[in-house]
Design a protein around this motif. Structure first.
Motif, mmCIF file in Angstrom:
data_model
loop_
_atom_site.group_PDB
_atom_site.id
_atom_site.type_symbol
_atom_site.label_atom_id
_atom_site.label_comp_id
_atom_site.label_asym_id
_atom_site.label_seq_id
_atom_site.Cartn_x
_atom_site.Cartn_y
_atom_site.Cartn_z
ATOM 1 N N GLU A 187 -13.771 12.401 -1.156
ATOM 2 C CA GLU A 187 -13.644 13.502 -0.197
ATOM 3 C C GLU A 187 -12.819 14.656 -0.779
ATOM 4 O OE1 GLU A 187 -12.620 12.677 3.868
ATOM 5 O OE2 GLU A 187 -13.442 10.657 3.757
ATOM 6 N N LEU A 188 -11.936 14.359 -1.732
ATOM 7 C CA LEU A 188 -11.068 15.392 -2.304
ATOM 8 C C LEU A 188 -11.817 16.340 -3.225
ATOM 9 C CD1 LEU A 188 -7.854 13.328 -3.167
ATOM 10 C CD2 LEU A 188 -8.490 14.413 -1.008
ATOM 11 N N LYS A 189 -12.978 15.916 -3.733
ATOM 12 C CA LYS A 189 -13.721 16.721 -4.700
ATOM 13 C C LYS A 189 -14.278 18.008 -4.112
ATOM 14 C CE LYS A 189 -15.085 12.806 -7.596
ATOM 15 N NZ LYS A 189 -16.219 11.989 -8.089
ATOM 16 N N LYS A 190 -14.417 18.096 -2.806
ATOM 17 C CA LYS A 190 -14.987 19.297 -2.194
ATOM 18 C C LYS A 190 -13.955 20.413 -2.021
ATOM 19 C CE LYS A 190 -14.484 17.355 2.465
ATOM 20 N NZ LYS A 190 -15.173 16.886 3.656
ATOM 21 N N PHE A 191 -12.689 20.149 -2.387
ATOM 22 C CA PHE A 191 -11.628 21.147 -2.251
ATOM 23 C C PHE A 191 -11.117 21.587 -3.617
ATOM 24 C CE2 PHE A 191 -11.330 18.301 1.445
ATOM 25 C CZ PHE A 191 -11.533 19.216 2.472
ATOM 26 N N ASP A 192 -10.666 22.835 -3.700
ATOM 27 C CA ASP A 192 -10.052 23.319 -4.941
ATOM 28 C C ASP A 192 -8.713 22.624 -5.176
ATOM 29 O OD1 ASP A 192 -11.227 26.568 -5.636
ATOM 30 O OD2 ASP A 192 -12.047 25.279 -4.090
ATOM 31 N N VAL A 193 -7.884 22.571 -4.144
ATOM 32 C CA VAL A 193 -6.550 21.977 -4.245
ATOM 33 C C VAL A 193 -6.278 21.159 -2.992
ATOM 34 C CG1 VAL A 193 -4.067 22.420 -4.480
ATOM 35 C CG2 VAL A 193 -5.707 23.926 -5.618
ATOM 36 N N VAL A 194 -5.711 19.973 -3.189
ATOM 37 C CA VAL A 194 -5.312 19.119 -2.062
ATOM 38 C C VAL A 194 -3.901 18.602 -2.317
ATOM 39 C CG1 VAL A 194 -5.753 16.967 -0.798
ATOM 40 C CG2 VAL A 194 -7.679 18.380 -1.557
ATOM 41 N N TYR A 195 -3.087 18.650 -1.283
ATOM 42 C CA TYR A 195 -1.757 18.039 -1.317
ATOM 43 C C TYR A 195 -1.749 16.874 -0.337
ATOM 44 C CZ TYR A 195 -0.364 22.326 -3.669
ATOM 45 O OH TYR A 195 -0.283 23.357 -4.557
ATOM 46 N N LEU A 196 -1.366 15.700 -0.825
ATOM 47 C CA LEU A 196 -1.275 14.517 0.030
ATOM 48 C C LEU A 196 0.189 14.087 0.143
ATOM 49 C CD1 LEU A 196 -4.211 12.262 -1.296
ATOM 50 C CD2 LEU A 196 -4.245 13.905 0.606
ATOM 51 N N LEU A 197 0.661 13.918 1.361
ATOM 52 C CA LEU A 197 1.985 13.339 1.600
ATOM 53 C C LEU A 197 1.816 11.840 1.652
ATOM 54 C CD1 LEU A 197 5.031 13.698 2.336
ATOM 55 C CD2 LEU A 197 4.295 13.623 4.730
ATOM 56 N N ARG A 198 2.509 11.131 0.747
ATOM 57 C CA ARG A 198 2.396 9.680 0.671
ATOM 58 C C ARG A 198 3.745 9.022 0.935
ATOM 59 N NH1 ARG A 198 -2.119 6.802 -1.410
ATOM 60 N NH2 ARG A 198 -3.617 8.091 -2.522
ATOM 61 N N SER A 199 3.674 7.750 1.360
ATOM 62 C CA SER A 199 4.895 6.965 1.551
ATOM 63 C C SER A 199 4.672 5.535 1.057
ATOM 64 C CB SER A 199 5.316 6.936 3.019
ATOM 65 O OG SER A 199 4.419 6.136 3.760
ATOM 66 N N GLU A 200 5.784 4.886 0.737
ATOM 67 C CA GLU A 200 5.755 3.496 0.304
ATOM 68 C C GLU A 200 6.993 2.820 0.869
ATOM 69 O OE1 GLU A 200 4.950 1.130 -3.840
ATOM 70 O OE2 GLU A 200 6.233 2.897 -3.913
ATOM 71 N N LYS A 206 0.824 -1.209 0.000
ATOM 72 C CA LYS A 206 0.000 0.000 0.000
ATOM 73 C C LYS A 206 0.856 1.256 0.000
ATOM 74 C CE LYS A 206 -3.912 0.300 2.122
ATOM 75 N NZ LYS A 206 -4.943 0.419 3.152
ATOM 76 N N LYS A 207 0.366 2.276 -0.717
ATOM 77 C CA LYS A 207 0.955 3.604 -0.679
ATOM 78 C C LYS A 207 0.129 4.416 0.308
ATOM 79 C CE LYS A 207 2.555 3.169 -5.397
ATOM 80 N NZ LYS A 207 2.464 3.619 -6.785
ATOM 81 N N LEU A 208 0.673 4.635 1.480
ATOM 82 C CA LEU A 208 -0.073 5.243 2.578
ATOM 83 C C LEU A 208 -0.114 6.764 2.483
ATOM 84 C CD1 LEU A 208 1.450 3.070 5.433
ATOM 85 C CD2 LEU A 208 -0.813 2.804 4.412
ATOM 86 N N VAL A 209 -1.253 7.346 2.855
ATOM 87 C CA VAL A 209 -1.377 8.799 2.977
ATOM 88 C C VAL A 209 -1.047 9.157 4.416
ATOM 89 C CG1 VAL A 209 -2.912 10.788 2.869
ATOM 90 C CG2 VAL A 209 -3.115 8.965 1.162
ATOM 91 N N LEU A 210 0.001 9.967 4.588
ATOM 92 C CA LEU A 210 0.455 10.341 5.932
ATOM 93 C C LEU A 210 -0.136 11.658 6.405
ATOM 94 C CD1 LEU A 210 4.251 9.503 5.537
ATOM 95 C CD2 LEU A 210 2.368 7.981 6.135
ATOM 96 N N ALA A 211 -0.324 12.600 5.470
ATOM 97 C CA ALA A 211 -0.802 13.931 5.850
ATOM 98 C C ALA A 211 -1.474 14.591 4.660
ATOM 99 C CB ALA A 211 0.369 14.784 6.334
ATOM 100 N N SER A 212 -2.256 15.628 4.950
ATOM 101 C CA SER A 212 -2.964 16.347 3.892
ATOM 102 C C SER A 212 -3.019 17.833 4.197
ATOM 103 C CB SER A 212 -4.388 15.805 3.739
ATOM 104 O OG SER A 212 -5.127 16.042 4.926
ATOM 105 N N ILE A 213 -2.988 18.627 3.133
ATOM 106 C CA ILE A 213 -3.249 20.067 3.215
ATOM 107 C C ILE A 213 -4.282 20.352 2.136
ATOM 108 C CG2 ILE A 213 -2.300 22.391 3.135
ATOM 109 C CD1 ILE A 213 0.482 21.133 3.596
ATOM 110 N N CYS A 214 -5.430 20.909 2.539
ATOM 111 C CA CYS A 214 -6.557 21.113 1.624
ATOM 112 C C CYS A 214 -6.920 22.601 1.577
ATOM 113 C CB CYS A 214 -7.773 20.322 2.085
ATOM 114 S SG CYS A 214 -7.449 18.574 2.435
ATOM 115 N N TYR A 215 -7.092 23.125 0.360
ATOM 116 C CA TYR A 215 -7.432 24.537 0.148
ATOM 117 C C TYR A 215 -8.771 24.654 -0.556
ATOM 118 C CZ TYR A 215 -2.495 25.482 1.103
ATOM 119 O OH TYR A 215 -1.257 25.565 1.690
ATOM 120 N N SER A 216 -9.508 25.724 -0.200
ATOM 121 C CA SER A 216 -10.805 25.961 -0.830
ATOM 122 C C SER A 216 -11.061 27.455 -0.962
ATOM 123 C CB SER A 216 -11.913 25.321 0.002
ATOM 124 O OG SER A 216 -13.173 25.582 -0.577
#
Length: 199
Positions: A183-196, A150-160
């Motif tokens: 869930e990402l569709k409700k934001f203009d921009v989302v940054y996800l920090l991922r790890s593998e 799995k490619k895990l999502v560690l953190a998120s920053i969401c802008y609207s």
């Protein structure tokens, strides 16, 4: 020159936070958010706009780890592997992700990603133009099990730019991001920090 200076300051701050940690590493293949002292929190708040520290602990079957940022616009992936780094991994370490506004242009943010473990520290820094957004929310998973498939999502920053209040991503999103991408569709921009993590 100012951008380079700011990047150096954030990197040194990140290294000092990791060096100051006195907690014993947890056992098992997991990722967790460490408890920070008041001083560590103050350093991060004064040197960055957003900051995330995530500890990782792995057994000797894991050999490498990668970390990167994905950018989404209205739920659609537009940048898949921003700042991607891959490094050898053993035992435990810390992933550090910070953003800060540049002095020259308030529409640009400096993104810094660092991986610190016994093998040393790897850092990626890049500029990202975000533009003027009315609101933002951010969050991270408290604890995740590492799984080599799995490619895990560690953190998120969401802008609207919406006028109504926005809420951060649900806890379920971090545990099963593939099942909650809507869930990402409700934001203009989302940054996800991922790890593998790979064996």
């Amino acid at each position: 020159m100012k951008k380079i200076f700011l990047s150096i300051i954030l990197s040194l701050t990140s290294l000092s936070l990791v060096a100051c940690k006195a907690d014993e590493p947890k056992s098992g293949n997991n990722l967790s958010v460490p408890e920070l002292t008041a001083r560590e929190k103050a350093i991060l708040e004064n040197s960055s706009e957003h900051s995330f520290l995530i500890d990782f602990n792995v057994d000797d079957t894991y050999k490498e780890m990668s970390v990167w940022v994905e950018k989404y616009e209205f739920g659609k992936l537009v940048e898949p592997e921003m700042g991607r780094m891959t490094t050898a991994v053993s035992d435990n370490g810390t992933i550090i992700f910070t953003t800060s506004k540049t002095i020259a242009d308030q529409n640009q943010s400096m993104f810094n990603i660092s991986i610190q473990n016994d093998a040393g520290t790897d850092t990626a820094t890049y500029l990202e133009t975000i533009g003027e957004m009315e609101s933002s929310v951010w969050g991270s998973a408290d604890e995740l099990k590492i799984n080599s498939t799995k490619k895990l999502v560690l953190a998120s920053i969401c802008y609207s730019n919406g006028n109504e209040g926005i809420r951060s991503l649900s806890n379920d999103f971090y545990g099963d991001s593939d099942g909650h991408m809507d869930e990402l569709k409700k934001f203009d921009v989302v940054y996800l920090l991922r790890s593998e993590f790979t064996k």
